[in-house]
Write an enzyme that holds these catalytic residues in place. Structure first.
Site, PDB file in Angstrom:
ATOM      1  N   ARG A   1      -0.682 -11.969   4.506  1.00 40.72           N
ATOM      2  CA  ARG A   1       0.364 -11.056   4.167  1.00 40.72           C
ATOM      3  C   ARG A   1       1.644 -11.482   4.824  1.00 40.72           C
ATOM      4  NH1 ARG A   1      -1.018  -5.826   4.212  1.00 40.72           N
ATOM      5  NH2 ARG A   1      -3.249  -6.175   4.450  1.00 40.72           N
TER       6      ARG A   1
ATOM      7  N   ASP B   1       0.842  -1.189   0.000  1.00 38.24           N
ATOM      8  CA  ASP B   1       0.000   0.000   0.000  1.00 38.24           C
ATOM      9  C   ASP B   1       0.876   1.238   0.000  1.00 38.24           C
ATOM     10  OD1 ASP B   1      -2.926  -0.824   0.479  1.00 38.24           O
ATOM     11  OD2 ASP B   1      -1.878  -1.977   2.019  1.00 38.24           O
TER      12      ASP B   1
ATOM     13  N   ASP C   1      -6.472  -4.763  12.288  1.00 35.50           N
ATOM     14  CA  ASP C   1      -5.658  -3.586  12.006  1.00 35.50           C
ATOM     15  C   ASP C   1      -4.583  -3.422  13.071  1.00 35.50           C
ATOM     16  OD1 ASP C   1      -7.304  -3.076   9.893  1.00 35.50           O
ATOM     17  OD2 ASP C   1      -8.430  -1.488  10.885  1.00 35.50           O
TER      18      ASP C   1
ATOM     19  N   GLU D   1      -6.242 -13.234  -4.608  1.00 31.63           N
ATOM     20  CA  GLU D   1      -5.543 -13.262  -3.331  1.00 31.63           C
ATOM     21  C   GLU D   1      -6.402 -14.007  -2.318  1.00 31.63           C
ATOM     22  OE1 GLU D   1      -6.782  -8.979  -1.398  1.00 31.63           O
ATOM     23  OE2 GLU D   1      -5.225  -9.005  -2.934  1.00 31.63           O
TER      24      GLU D   1
ATOM     25  N   ALA E   1      -8.286 -14.321   1.437  1.00 28.59           N
ATOM     26  CA  ALA E   1      -9.044 -13.377   2.253  1.00 28.59           C
ATOM     27  C   ALA E   1      -8.382 -13.151   3.606  1.00 28.59           C
ATOM     28  CB  ALA E   1     -10.469 -13.888   2.450  1.00 28.59           C
ATOM     29  N   LEU E   2      -8.027 -14.227   4.254  1.00 35.02           N
ATOM     30  CA  LEU E   2      -7.328 -14.150   5.540  1.00 35.02           C
ATOM     31  C   LEU E   2      -6.143 -15.102   5.532  1.00 35.02           C
ATOM     32  CD1 LEU E   2     -10.224 -14.052   8.177  1.00 35.02           C
ATOM     33  CD2 LEU E   2      -8.784 -12.172   7.425  1.00 35.02           C
TER      34      LEU E   2
ATOM     35  N   THR F   1     -10.669 -11.832  -4.726  1.00 35.24           N
ATOM     36  CA  THR F   1     -10.238 -12.383  -3.451  1.00 35.24           C
ATOM     37  C   THR F   1     -10.963 -13.689  -3.127  1.00 35.24           C
ATOM     38  OG1 THR F   1      -9.860 -11.867  -1.129  1.00 35.24           O
ATOM     39  CG2 THR F   1     -11.888 -11.027  -2.113  1.00 35.24           C
TER      40      THR F   1
ATOM     41  N   GLU G   1     -11.049  -1.182  -2.708  1.00 36.67           N
ATOM     42  CA  GLU G   1     -11.861  -1.971  -3.627  1.00 36.67           C
ATOM     43  C   GLU G   1     -12.901  -1.109  -4.334  1.00 36.67           C
ATOM     44  OE1 GLU G   1     -11.623  -5.975  -0.827  1.00 36.67           O
ATOM     45  OE2 GLU G   1     -13.295  -4.575  -0.626  1.00 36.67           O
TER      46      GLU G   1
END
Length: 526
Positions: free
Chosen positions: A420, A52, A100, A380, A382-383, A341, A185
């Protein structure tokens, strides 16, 4: 099979960098830690990373007061590691949802405009403002020190291009993903946990700012119905479809007025993406980059006729109307790719109460929005998942018909991004499983930095009317068949953290938040 023939089966693998790769103070402070993690990714054969590039950090001090220094240091580290880079133009807020670890709002000077004009933000039927992303209603309104929202986004991308020229010229940056809404998105913020939403609520229509209300009234008047208003029977965030008159079977979403509203609501989203991608194309014209956008994988209530959760997000998808292919038709004009996703999820892992169908959703979007429109299709997870079951589901979706021994498969993903990067990913059995997964995505071929080279970006095609774009919505054809299992499975132990709850890809429990994406929220759709 010769390696040159088998290379057509190679699917690139990227890894999403941590949310705080650049700190909330716009400093690059974790260079040593990230350098070691990148070494592990290189050892695993990963093709590149995604990150990002936060608007709220780079232009946080004032209009056009860009500070790219931290991102230059980060990109240099990626370059030195020999990895390619996908950069996300993140015009949304990071923070406020489960998972987050940082909070990065949009620039304060932009939010200050909202103090006197709160309608610059998406607004729900209760009058609650969502400050994650500016409403598409102000795309062309010069409210921000003389600039419109689209002009601010365009100037930001142009500054990125000018300041990152060395990385663009060196072929390090290969992909520019343009953020087009909350979580980056192309959608409305229809299911915000910060406003009380919880899974599997249908969400709400988010179009009650004065700019979108005025646009709707004008559109209704043009078709001879100035009396038409927004739906009053569509329920609230946490309702089920059957608890509303709008989304119940044979509900008011099928009436003339209901269809008009849904067309207006979804068409505005397509126009928003089309407008900003056209500017992005002009900014990066001639550079060896691919433009991309992300679409959210909203899989809950997919099995009910109204597809309620998709519709409130802006995806007008029904059994006889394709809600994703028109978006792809718009993307095709800009030679952009589509990033989707929930590629790791299986229907059997979902809660039955949510009427979820992530496998059918991926199959639909891949078949129509991706391959039938001739787009490069990426996905990608999702989790975070570290277990072979999830990896094998991704592999099946990456090559739905398996390895083609005669050349490139008729259908395959252009790439996959794992969300990630963390120490948990690159240690122990998790790393063993991940490395095997990368090998399988590469069709057991060695890492090849020259695979799928990116051509210089050409100018977008001629502008399409919304009527031309909507021709892609019907008829809704049967999707291409997918094999049940991959022919190159990951065999291994379940990784730590492999069981996640509910629609996030686990064992059917209740999930806290399937929202999100690459930026700040949980990755796009649990």
């Amino acid at each position: 099979m010769e390696a040159s023939v088998q290379q057509g089966n190679y699917v690139q693998v990227y890894v999403m960098l941590p949310l705080d790769a650049v700190s909330v103070n716009n400093r690059f402070e974790k260079g040593d830690e990230l350098r070691e993690q990148l070494k592990r990714l290189v050892e695993a054969g990963v093709d590149g990373v995604m990150v990002d590039v936060w608007w709220g950090l780079v232009e946080g001090k004032g209009p056009r007061a860009y500070d790219w220094s931290a991102y230059k240091q980060l990109f240099q580290l990626v370059h030195e590691a020999g990895l390619k880079l996908k950069a996300i133009m993140s015009f949304h807020q990071c923070g406020g949802n489960v998972g987050d670890v940082v909070n990065i709002p949009i620039p304060q000077w932009v939010r200050n405009v909202g103090a006197s004009d709160p309608d610059i933000f998406y607004t729900d039927q209760h009058g609650t403002r969502n400050i994650e992303y500016l409403t598409l209603g102000v795309d062309d309104q010069p409210l921000f020190h003389g600039r419109s929202a689209v002009q601010m986004y365009t100037d930001y991308m142009a500054s990125f291009r000018d300041n990152m020229k060395e990385f663009l010229d060196a072929g390090v940056i290969v992909d520019i993903e343009v953020g087009l809404g909350p979580a980056g998105e192309l959608r409305y913020p229809s299911y915000p946990q910060s406003h009380g939403w919880s899974f599997p609520g249908i969400g709400e229509f988010i179009c009650y700012d004065k700019y979108l209300q005025a646009d709707f009234k004008a559109a209704a008047a043009m078709v001879g119905h100035p009396e038409w208003e927004f739906p009053r029977d569509a329920g609230q965030y946490n309702d089920a479809p059957q608890r509303t008159r709008f989304f119940v079977d044979n509900g008011t979403y099928l009436t003339e007025q209901g269809r008009f509203f849904l067309a207006w609501y979804s068409n505005n989203l397509i126009k928003h993406g089309d407008k900003i991608l056209d500017e992005a194309n002009k900014v990066f014209l001639g550079h060896r980059v691919q433009l991309a956008i992300k679409i959210s994988g909203i899989h809950w209530w997919y099995k009910v006729p109204s597809h309620a959760a998709e519709i409130t997000a802006g995806y007008y998808n029904l059994h006889d109307r394709d809600g994703y292919r028109p978006i792809a038709r718009m993307l095709k004009r800009h030679r952009a790719s589509l990033n989707f996703t929930c590629a790791e999820m299986r229907d059997s892992e979902q809660s039955s109460q949510a009427m979820s169908a992530p496998e059918e959703l991926v199959q639909q979007v891949g078949s129509f929005a991706g391959w039938r429109e001739g787009l490069n299709m990426a996905c990608e997870n999702a989790l975070p998942r570290y277990d072979p079951t999830a990896y094998n589901t991704i592999l099946r979706n990456a090559r739905p018909h398996g390895i083609n021994k005669s050349g490139p498969p008729e259908h395959k993903l252009f790439g996959f991004t794992y969300l990630r990067l963390s120490n948990q990913l690159v240690e122990g059995q998790n790393y063993v499983n991940f490395k095997t997964f990368v090998d399988r995505m590469h069709a057991n071929l060695p890492h090849d930095p020259c695979v799928d080279p990116v051509a210089p970006l050409q100018r977008s095609g001629p502008e399409l009317t919304i009527e031309m774009i909507l021709q892609a919505a019907q008829p809704k054809l049967d999707p291409f068949p997918f094999e049940e299992h991959t022919d190159l499975p990951v065999q291994g132990l379940g990784g730590i953290g492999g069981d996640v709850e509910g629609p996030s890809g686990g064992m059917g429990g209740e999930v806290q938040d399937p929202t999100g994406s690459m930026g700040g929220e949980l990755p796009a759709t649990v």
